[in-house]
Design an enzyme around this catalytic site. Structure first.
Site, PDB file in Angstrom:
ATOM      1  N   GLY A 181       8.422   9.741   8.942  1.00  0.00           N
ATOM      2  CA  GLY A 181       7.913  10.253   7.679  1.00  0.00           C
ATOM      3  C   GLY A 181       7.105  11.513   7.871  1.00  0.00           C
ATOM      4  O   GLY A 181       7.454  12.383   8.664  1.00  0.00           O
TER       5      GLY A 181
ATOM      6  N   PHE B  32      12.369  16.151   6.159  1.00  0.00           N
ATOM      7  CA  PHE B  32      11.632  14.901   6.286  1.00  0.00           C
ATOM      8  C   PHE B  32      12.089  14.141   7.525  1.00  0.00           C
ATOM      9  O   PHE B  32      13.292  14.053   7.816  1.00  0.00           O
ATOM     10  CB  PHE B  32      11.839  14.056   5.031  1.00  0.00           C
ATOM     11  CG  PHE B  32      10.775  13.010   4.828  1.00  0.00           C
ATOM     12  CD1 PHE B  32       9.433  13.343   4.823  1.00  0.00           C
ATOM     13  CD2 PHE B  32      11.127  11.683   4.630  1.00  0.00           C
ATOM     14  CE1 PHE B  32       8.454  12.376   4.631  1.00  0.00           C
ATOM     15  CE2 PHE B  32      10.162  10.713   4.425  1.00  0.00           C
ATOM     16  CZ  PHE B  32       8.821  11.063   4.425  1.00  0.00           C
TER      17      PHE B  32
ATOM     18  N   GLY C 245       5.179  22.621  10.122  1.00  0.00           N
ATOM     19  CA  GLY C 245       6.481  22.016  10.384  1.00  0.00           C
ATOM     20  C   GLY C 245       7.523  22.413   9.348  1.00  0.00           C
ATOM     21  O   GLY C 245       7.200  22.922   8.267  1.00  0.00           O
ATOM     22  N   PRO C 246       8.768  22.164   9.668  1.00  0.00           N
ATOM     23  CA  PRO C 246       9.867  22.528   8.766  1.00  0.00           C
ATOM     24  C   PRO C 246       9.927  21.609   7.549  1.00  0.00           C
ATOM     25  O   PRO C 246       9.419  20.482   7.577  1.00  0.00           O
ATOM     26  CB  PRO C 246      11.107  22.350   9.653  1.00  0.00           C
ATOM     27  CG  PRO C 246      10.707  21.289  10.640  1.00  0.00           C
ATOM     28  CD  PRO C 246       9.257  21.519  10.911  1.00  0.00           C
TER      29      PRO C 246
ATOM     30  N   HIS D 175       0.831  -1.200   0.000  1.00  0.00           N
ATOM     31  CA  HIS D 175       0.000   0.000   0.000  1.00  0.00           C
ATOM     32  C   HIS D 175       0.870   1.256   0.000  1.00  0.00           C
ATOM     33  O   HIS D 175       1.874   1.320   0.709  1.00  0.00           O
ATOM     34  CB  HIS D 175      -0.904   0.008   1.240  1.00  0.00           C
ATOM     35  CG  HIS D 175      -2.067   0.937   1.121  1.00  0.00           C
ATOM     36  ND1 HIS D 175      -1.942   2.311   1.192  1.00  0.00           N
ATOM     37  CD2 HIS D 175      -3.380   0.696   0.934  1.00  0.00           C
ATOM     38  CE1 HIS D 175      -3.126   2.868   1.053  1.00  0.00           C
ATOM     39  NE2 HIS D 175      -4.025   1.905   0.898  1.00  0.00           N
TER      40      HIS D 175
END
Length: 562
Positions: free
Chosen positions: A172, A167, A163-164, A82
């Site tokens: 994630g 990653f 958020g910044p 998925h």
């Protein structure tokens, strides 16, 4: 009706049930949050948890779920078929009861801000929560998935909503959205033919069918100026449908997803299938709901079918649900148990706290008669008000069914519906009054050893006592609305029921006078003079108006009895 939001987070873990269980426990650690379903898919290494909560608590439960997933799931070691972007991959909020779509959007934004700030997880917004049209589609955000997002997030057009633009290697990113409640609904036909069921599906679904030159399913498609097939729209908006055969039951079904139940409710989908099937010589024999359904969908369906029968809609929610179940044949293939299938009833059945309003008459009287101070006069006053509203509603229902009064059905039905609402509100106040008293007792039980403890205890007692005064005032205000109902029934209702109007008026007056006593006794314990003065004024005004209303209706009752 309790305000409820559904949340359906998808997690990138389907092979460690203990991890999913820990996330579910984190959700249920929040007040009012109840997990309705947990689906674990080992093949796709993915799980879906469905929970509901009151709006403010829904955000807290969602944040705790994401926090637990961030702690327990490491995407660096994850693999599955998925598509996925994060440990908590998607997090949709869904309005269920008493909550608007805009409110859910606000909740999604609050949750996104908290997750990004507190957990350092980049957050994107999709569907109704999206701030940019280009991000409304989940697939567009998730394109490239976890592996490619380390670079994708650096692109200006893919800067996170919260958020910044860095990653999170372990967790994630999380995509938060808002969507309509979806009902998976199957309608049963008296045929085994998939082709014929598909024809009904094409009739009802929004997409309809491809237009052909000869009007037959196998004919040559009519094309538009761009060379695309021209479609003949179906009967219903926001409905996806196919026909299929269910071997287990030996019937063909029209299998539908209702994606906007405000515009296309359950009963509209059922009746559309009935209409289409009849044109094709088929018959709808029943239907089934896959998963769960909001209570309002069945209550609205019950009212709809009563209107079709030209009967009063002013019956209890329990009866409305039963009418909906019978009218749509929801129990044809297997028993339909409302406490298992209706979201609000499922939550109520799981609640450990018992309700006074759920006791039978003997149990309620026994509980009142016991040496416990609650339930007391306040709860009994609210119950008398509920009985007053019930008698007014009874007269409205009897009048709606009176022979020769067919032209008055809508008038009396509307009043019966109002009576049901007043009755339900006053019954809820039966419990609320006892809860308010118990909070006062809890405040008196607080420690009072130090000066600080004494001050805190005194403040708690004052606050709890204010609430204990406000509840019976609410009883008075609600019961006062019953006079208009009783006045209409005294003047226009079935003359044979005039004594019932009289008893209902007496019960309403007794409710208001009794609740007023409970306001006064609580005010006597308070120090806040401004608060006391304001509530005393309201009590006097309601009692004075009550006397005027009571005498006016009682004169009508007496004149008709004579």
């Amino acid at each position: 009706m309790k305000r409820l939001v559904e949340c359906v987070p998808n997690f990138s873990e389907g092979r460690k049930p203990e991890v999913v269980e820990q996330i579910a426990r984190a959700i249920e650690s929040v007040q009012t949050a109840v997990v309705l379903d947990t689906h674990i898919d080992p093949d796709h290494n993915r799980s879906v948890i469905t929970f509901v909560a009151e709006p403010d608590h829904a955000v807290e439960a969602a944040v705790r779920a994401v926090e637990a997933a961030a702690l327990l799931i490491d995407l660096r070691q994850h693999g599955g078929e998925h598509p996925r972007l994060g440990a908590t991959d998607v997090l949709p909020f869904v309005p269920v009861a008493g909550v608007t779509m805009d409110e859910c959007v606000a909740l999604a934004h609050v949750a996104g801000e908290r997750i990004a700030r507190d957990l350092s997880i980049p957050v994107y917004l999709y569907e109704r929560a999206a701030r940019e049209k280009s991000r409304a589609n989940l697939a567009a955000i998730r394109a490239g998935e976890y592996e490619e997002f380390f670079e994708k997030i650096k692109q200006p057009e893919w800067k996170p909503d919260f958020g910044p633009a860095v990653f999170n290697e372990k967790s994630g990113a999380t995509v938060i959205g808002v969507r309509d409640f979806l009902i998976a609904y199957n309608v049963n036909l008296n045929t085994k033919s998939v082709r014929r069921a598909t024809s009904v599906a094409f009739d009802v679904r929004e997409q309809g069918r491809v237009k052909t030159e000869d009007g037959t399913p196998s004919g040559k498609a009519v094309l538009d100026t761009h060379g695309e097939p021209v479609r003949v729209p179906g009967m219903l908006k926001h409905v996806k449908a196919i026909g299929w055969f269910v071997k287990e039951y030996g019937v063909a079904q029209v299998s539908m997803n209702l994606t906007n139940i405000e515009e296309t409710p359950l009963h509209a989908a059922f009746d559309a299938c009935v209409e289409s099937a009849a044109k094709r010589g088929l018959r709808v024999t029943g239907s089934e709901i896959v998963g769960m359904v909001p209570k309002a969908s069945l209550v609205d369906a019950g009212r709809y079918f009563l209107r079709k029968q030209q009967w009063s809609e002013g019956v209890s929610e329990e009866e409305l649900i039963e009418i909906a179940v019978r009218s749509m044949g929801l129990g044809e293939l297997k028993p339909f148990v409302p406490k298992e299938k209706v979201i609000e009833l499922k939550i109520a059945s799981a609640a450990p706290v018992s309700s006074l309003a759920d006791l039978n008459m003997r149990e309620f009287c026994n509980e009142t008669l016991s040496d416990s101070p609650a339930p007391g006069g306040g709860s009994v006053a609210a119950l008398m008000g509920a009985l007053g509203a019930s008698l007014g509603g009874m007269v409205a229902n009897l009048s709606a069914g009176k022979r020769g009064w067919d032209d008055k059905i809508e008038y009396f039905s509307d009043w019966a519906v109002k009576a049901q609402r007043l009755k339900d509100e006053l019954l809820s106040l039966v419990d609320e009054d006892t809860k308010a008293f118990n909070k006062v007792m809890d405040a008196f039980g607080l420690p009072r050893g130090s000066a600080e403890e004494k001050a805190a205890r005194a403040a708690a007692i004052e606050q709890a006592t204010k609430h204990a005064a406000e509840v019976p005032l609410k009883v008075m205000e609600t019961a006062a609305k019953c006079y208009e109902l009783l006045s209409q029934m005294a003047g226009n209702g079935n003359p044979a029921s005039i004594s019932d109007v009289g008893v209902g008026t007496l019960a309403t007056r007794a409710c208001i006078e009794g609740a007023a006593m409970n306001v006064r006794i609580n005010l006597g314990q308070l120090k806040d003079q401004k608060f006391k003065s304001a509530l005393r004024q309201k009590v006097q005004e309601i009692c004075a108006d009550s006397e005027v209303q009571f005498k006016r209706i009682n004169e009508v009752v007496d004149s008709k009895l004579r």
